[in-house]
Design a protein around this motif. Structure first.
Motif, PDB file in Angstrom:
ATOM      1  N   ALA A   1      36.398  37.029  40.652  1.00  0.00           N
ATOM      2  CA  ALA A   1      37.136  38.184  41.178  1.00  0.00           C
ATOM      3  C   ALA A   1      38.635  37.907  41.227  1.00  0.00           C
ATOM      4  CB  ALA A   1      36.615  38.540  42.578  1.00  0.00           C
ATOM      5  N   HIS A   2      38.995  36.659  41.494  1.00  0.00           N
ATOM      6  CA  HIS A   2      40.417  36.272  41.539  1.00  0.00           C
ATOM      7  C   HIS A   2      41.074  36.479  40.181  1.00  0.00           C
ATOM      8  CE1 HIS A   2      44.043  33.937  42.313  1.00  0.00           C
ATOM      9  NE2 HIS A   2      43.748  33.192  41.256  1.00  0.00           N
ATOM     10  N   TYR A   3      40.395  36.043  39.140  1.00  0.00           N
ATOM     11  CA  TYR A   3      40.975  36.159  37.798  1.00  0.00           C
ATOM     12  C   TYR A   3      40.926  37.586  37.255  1.00  0.00           C
ATOM     13  CZ  TYR A   3      41.203  31.072  37.595  1.00  0.00           C
ATOM     14  OH  TYR A   3      41.510  29.756  37.859  1.00  0.00           O
ATOM     15  N   LEU A   4      39.908  38.345  37.682  1.00  0.00           N
ATOM     16  CA  LEU A   4      39.772  39.713  37.161  1.00  0.00           C
ATOM     17  C   LEU A   4      40.570  40.741  37.959  1.00  0.00           C
ATOM     18  CD1 LEU A   4      35.947  39.888  36.287  1.00  0.00           C
ATOM     19  CD2 LEU A   4      37.874  39.523  34.732  1.00  0.00           C
ATOM     20  N   THR A   5      40.648  40.567  39.281  1.00  0.00           N
ATOM     21  CA  THR A   5      41.279  41.588  40.126  1.00  0.00           C
ATOM     22  C   THR A   5      42.383  41.029  41.021  1.00  0.00           C
ATOM     23  OG1 THR A   5      39.732  41.307  41.981  1.00  0.00           O
ATOM     24  CG2 THR A   5      39.077  42.823  40.198  1.00  0.00           C
ATOM     25  N   ASN A   6      42.740  39.751  40.830  1.00  0.00           N
ATOM     26  CA  ASN A   6      43.768  39.114  41.663  1.00  0.00           C
ATOM     27  C   ASN A   6      43.331  38.989  43.118  1.00  0.00           C
ATOM     28  OD1 ASN A   6      46.245  37.756  41.658  1.00  0.00           O
ATOM     29  ND2 ASN A   6      47.333  39.542  42.465  1.00  0.00           N
ATOM     30  N   PHE A   7      42.043  38.855  43.339  1.00  0.00           N
ATOM     31  CA  PHE A   7      41.489  38.591  44.671  1.00  0.00           C
ATOM     32  C   PHE A   7      42.112  37.297  45.181  1.00  0.00           C
ATOM     33  CE2 PHE A   7      37.410  37.502  47.179  1.00  0.00           C
ATOM     34  CZ  PHE A   7      37.745  38.363  48.218  1.00  0.00           C
TER      35      PHE A   7
ATOM     36  N   ALA B   1      39.553  50.349  44.924  1.00  0.00           N
ATOM     37  CA  ALA B   1      39.057  49.750  43.685  1.00  0.00           C
ATOM     38  C   ALA B   1      39.085  48.223  43.759  1.00  0.00           C
ATOM     39  CB  ALA B   1      39.888  50.239  42.504  1.00  0.00           C
ATOM     40  N   GLU B   2      40.022  47.672  44.559  1.00  0.00           N
ATOM     41  CA  GLU B   2      40.121  46.221  44.705  1.00  0.00           C
ATOM     42  C   GLU B   2      38.916  45.641  45.453  1.00  0.00           C
ATOM     43  OE1 GLU B   2      43.702  45.626  46.826  1.00  0.00           O
ATOM     44  OE2 GLU B   2      45.033  46.224  45.167  1.00  0.00           O
ATOM     45  N   ILE B   3      38.298  46.466  46.285  1.00  0.00           N
ATOM     46  CA  ILE B   3      37.183  45.996  47.115  1.00  0.00           C
ATOM     47  C   ILE B   3      35.873  45.964  46.336  1.00  0.00           C
ATOM     48  CG2 ILE B   3      35.944  46.423  49.294  1.00  0.00           C
ATOM     49  CD1 ILE B   3      38.360  47.944  50.285  1.00  0.00           C
ATOM     50  N   LEU B   4      35.787  46.757  45.284  1.00  0.00           N
ATOM     51  CA  LEU B   4      34.514  46.992  44.597  1.00  0.00           C
ATOM     52  C   LEU B   4      33.868  45.712  44.085  1.00  0.00           C
ATOM     53  CD1 LEU B   4      32.510  49.130  43.678  1.00  0.00           C
ATOM     54  CD2 LEU B   4      33.820  49.358  41.548  1.00  0.00           C
ATOM     55  N   LEU B   5      34.603  44.884  43.326  1.00  0.00           N
ATOM     56  CA  LEU B   5      33.999  43.682  42.725  1.00  0.00           C
ATOM     57  C   LEU B   5      33.613  42.644  43.784  1.00  0.00           C
ATOM     58  CD1 LEU B   5      33.146  42.406  40.067  1.00  0.00           C
ATOM     59  CD2 LEU B   5      35.448  41.375  39.893  1.00  0.00           C
ATOM     60  N   PRO B   6      34.485  42.300  44.740  1.00  0.00           N
ATOM     61  CA  PRO B   6      34.046  41.371  45.796  1.00  0.00           C
ATOM     62  C   PRO B   6      32.848  41.887  46.584  1.00  0.00           C
ATOM     63  CG  PRO B   6      36.433  41.547  45.805  1.00  0.00           C
ATOM     64  CD  PRO B   6      35.929  42.595  44.858  1.00  0.00           C
ATOM     65  N   ALA B   7      32.797  43.210  46.838  1.00  0.00           N
ATOM     66  CA  ALA B   7      31.660  43.778  47.562  1.00  0.00           C
ATOM     67  C   ALA B   7      30.378  43.633  46.747  1.00  0.00           C
ATOM     68  CB  ALA B   7      31.921  45.245  47.893  1.00  0.00           C
ATOM     69  N   MET B   8      30.484  43.852  45.437  1.00  0.00           N
ATOM     70  CA  MET B   8      29.314  43.701  44.563  1.00  0.00           C
ATOM     71  C   MET B   8      28.835  42.247  44.559  1.00  0.00           C
ATOM     72  SD  MET B   8      28.912  44.561  40.501  1.00  0.00           S
ATOM     73  CE  MET B   8      29.855  43.119  39.994  1.00  0.00           C
ATOM     74  N   PHE B   9      29.778  41.310  44.515  1.00  0.00           N
ATOM     75  CA  PHE B   9      29.406  39.892  44.553  1.00  0.00           C
ATOM     76  C   PHE B   9      28.768  39.529  45.897  1.00  0.00           C
ATOM     77  CE2 PHE B   9      32.817  38.720  41.212  1.00  0.00           C
ATOM     78  CZ  PHE B   9      31.889  38.873  40.188  1.00  0.00           C
ATOM     79  N   ALA B  10      29.225  40.138  46.977  1.00  0.00           N
ATOM     80  CA  ALA B  10      28.630  39.885  48.298  1.00  0.00           C
ATOM     81  C   ALA B  10      27.173  40.344  48.319  1.00  0.00           C
ATOM     82  CB  ALA B  10      29.434  40.595  49.383  1.00  0.00           C
TER      83      ALA B  10
ATOM     84  N   TYR C   1      43.140  33.747  47.132  1.00  0.00           N
ATOM     85  CA  TYR C   1      42.398  32.519  47.424  1.00  0.00           C
ATOM     86  C   TYR C   1      41.798  32.576  48.826  1.00  0.00           C
ATOM     87  CZ  TYR C   1      43.975  30.062  43.226  1.00  0.00           C
ATOM     88  OH  TYR C   1      44.185  29.672  41.924  1.00  0.00           O
ATOM     89  N   GLY C   2      42.531  33.181  49.763  1.00  0.00           N
ATOM     90  CA  GLY C   2      41.989  33.350  51.112  1.00  0.00           C
ATOM     91  C   GLY C   2      40.744  34.219  51.103  1.00  0.00           C
ATOM     92  N   GLY C   3      40.749  35.257  50.298  1.00  0.00           N
ATOM     93  CA  GLY C   3      39.568  36.110  50.152  1.00  0.00           C
ATOM     94  C   GLY C   3      38.405  35.361  49.545  1.00  0.00           C
ATOM     95  N   VAL C   4      38.704  34.490  48.578  1.00  0.00           N
ATOM     96  CA  VAL C   4      37.661  33.658  47.963  1.00  0.00           C
ATOM     97  C   VAL C   4      37.010  32.770  49.017  1.00  0.00           C
ATOM     98  CG1 VAL C   4      37.196  31.834  46.292  1.00  0.00           C
ATOM     99  CG2 VAL C   4      38.765  33.683  45.695  1.00  0.00           C
ATOM    100  N   VAL C   5      37.842  32.201  49.906  1.00  0.00           N
ATOM    101  CA  VAL C   5      37.320  31.350  50.985  1.00  0.00           C
ATOM    102  C   VAL C   5      36.416  32.155  51.910  1.00  0.00           C
ATOM    103  CG1 VAL C   5      37.946  30.026  53.051  1.00  0.00           C
ATOM    104  CG2 VAL C   5      39.242  29.734  50.933  1.00  0.00           C
ATOM    105  N   ILE C   6      36.837  33.370  52.261  1.00  0.00           N
ATOM    106  CA  ILE C   6      36.027  34.211  53.148  1.00  0.00           C
ATOM    107  C   ILE C   6      34.679  34.524  52.513  1.00  0.00           C
ATOM    108  CG2 ILE C   6      35.869  36.507  54.203  1.00  0.00           C
ATOM    109  CD1 ILE C   6      38.903  36.340  54.657  1.00  0.00           C
ATOM    110  N   LEU C   7      34.672  34.858  51.224  1.00  0.00           N
ATOM    111  CA  LEU C   7      33.408  35.134  50.531  1.00  0.00           C
ATOM    112  C   LEU C   7      32.513  33.894  50.561  1.00  0.00           C
ATOM    113  CD1 LEU C   7      31.766  37.182  48.848  1.00  0.00           C
ATOM    114  CD2 LEU C   7      32.856  36.231  46.801  1.00  0.00           C
ATOM    115  N   ALA C   8      33.094  32.717  50.341  1.00  0.00           N
ATOM    116  CA  ALA C   8      32.319  31.475  50.366  1.00  0.00           C
ATOM    117  C   ALA C   8      31.781  31.186  51.766  1.00  0.00           C
ATOM    118  CB  ALA C   8      33.185  30.312  49.884  1.00  0.00           C
TER     119      ALA C   8
END
Length: 347
Positions: free
Chosen positions: A274-280, A68-77, A282-289
């Motif tokens: 995603a960080h604020y909604l699912t605690n994604f 479930a943690e992967i769902l929102l970042p995957a959708m944003f990708a 900061y490193g994950g945020v960098v990878i998405l960027a």
């Protein structure tokens, strides 16, 4: 002001990393006319090794994580992959001397993902001791495939309209046939590309098997050394591609410099949601960027050559390799890591 000065200090420190040093070294060596060359089989093997390591890391991470943690970042990708192509379609394609097919292909390549840029970002995150979800690397295909599919579909729609305009009485039968764009062959071509195949293989092996012993004794120790060689190769390739880029409109150079940073900042914003909604993390945020800022250097070009044959490879490959990739690695990665560190320090 404290936030800004802290961010700038961190950003400058990132530029001194050995990974970026090897990239710049490759550019300098090639620009000076050196005959140094790395055989293509060696390059392909290095890319395979790096992506296998990234895939194994991601597969092991997925195995121990909550899907479930992967769902929102995957959708944003997915959203980013599609959005980047549309941004290019309605900016680059409307600039002087830019052919629409070339512009769409360029946007597709910038929407797709560079495995080498991703590997460089992971190395720098580990060097800076910034934690990230091991499965974050698995966001790669969620952005890569939608971008390539969107680019080829948009190019097919455009070329079909142009044929209809050029034909005074287009037959209804041929018109209907031309409007059909087969999506699965595009996805299949992308999945069969060497970069994505290696990454997905690593993911599957990391998820299904227990590769910890070979991972720790073989893939992990070699990772940084192989990456430094890859950065050297990419720097030399960037210098060589500059000659090709001079043959097409100067707007490609402008786009290739601005687009990676713009795409990365948009993705960073999605990552913070995603960080604020699912605690994604900061490193994950960098990878998405970073994957949004990157442009495909392995699997994307052959896919676009087949899907948009009327596009000029010198335009989209030259823009990506000569400017886009160096900007994403030398400016984008330090920028997003520095921003993440500043936010972590402020939070």
């Amino acid at each position: 002001m404290d936030f800004l000065s802290d961010f700038l200090l961190r950003f400058v420190s990132q530029l001194q990393s050995p990974t970026l040093g090897f990239l710049i070294g490759g550019i300098v060596v090639a620009s000076l006319g050196s005959r140094l060359s790395i055989p293509d089989p060696v390059y392909k093997f290095i890319v395979f090794m790096l992506l296998m390591k990234v895939g194994l890391t991601g597969g092991q991470g997925i195995r121990s994580s909550n899907l479930a943690e992967i769902l929102l970042p995957a959708m944003f990708a997915v959203i980013m992959g599609i959005l980047i192509v549309f941004i290019g379609r309605y900016t680059l394609c409307n600039l002087p001397k830019v052919k629409t097919e070339d512009g769409i292909a360029t946007a597709g390549l910038f929407g797709a993902v560079s495995g080498s840029t991703l590997a460089a970002a992971l190395t720098l995150l580990e060097t800076q001791k910034i934690t990230y979800e091991p499965w974050a690397a698995a966001l790669y295909p969620f952005m890569d495939i939608p971008a390539l599919v969107t680019a080829i579909v948009l190019a097919s729609i455009y070329t079909k309209k142009q044929r209809d305009i050029s034909n005074e009485y287009p037959s209804k039968q041929s018109s209907n046939a031309d409007t059909k764009v087969k999506i699965w062959p595009i996805i299949q071509e992308s999945l069969q590309g060497s970069a994505l195949s290696a990454l997905l293989l690593g993911l599957a092996l990391g998820l299904i098997t227990r590769p910890e012993s070979v991972y720790e004794s073989f893939y992990s120790p070699l990772f940084r050394g192989l990456l430094s060689v890859l950065m050297l190769i990419m720097g030399m390739e960037a210098a060589a591609r500059l000659k090709e880029l001079r043959q097409v409109a100067q707007w490609y150079a402008v786009y290739a410099f601005i687009a990676p940073l713009l795409h990365g900042f948009i993705a960073f914003g999605f990552g913070m949601i995603a960080h604020y909604l699912t605690n994604f993390s900061y490193g994950g945020v960098v990878i998405l960027a970073v994957i949004a800022a990157s442009s495909s250097d392995i699997s994307g070009p052959p896919t676009l050559r087949a899907g948009i044959p009327s596009a000029n490879p010198s335009a989209y490959i030259g823009a990506s390799t000569a400017i886009g990739t160096p900007v994403a690695i030398a400016l984008g990665i330090p920028l997003y890591i520095g921003l993440a560190q500043a936010l972590m320090g402020g939070g």
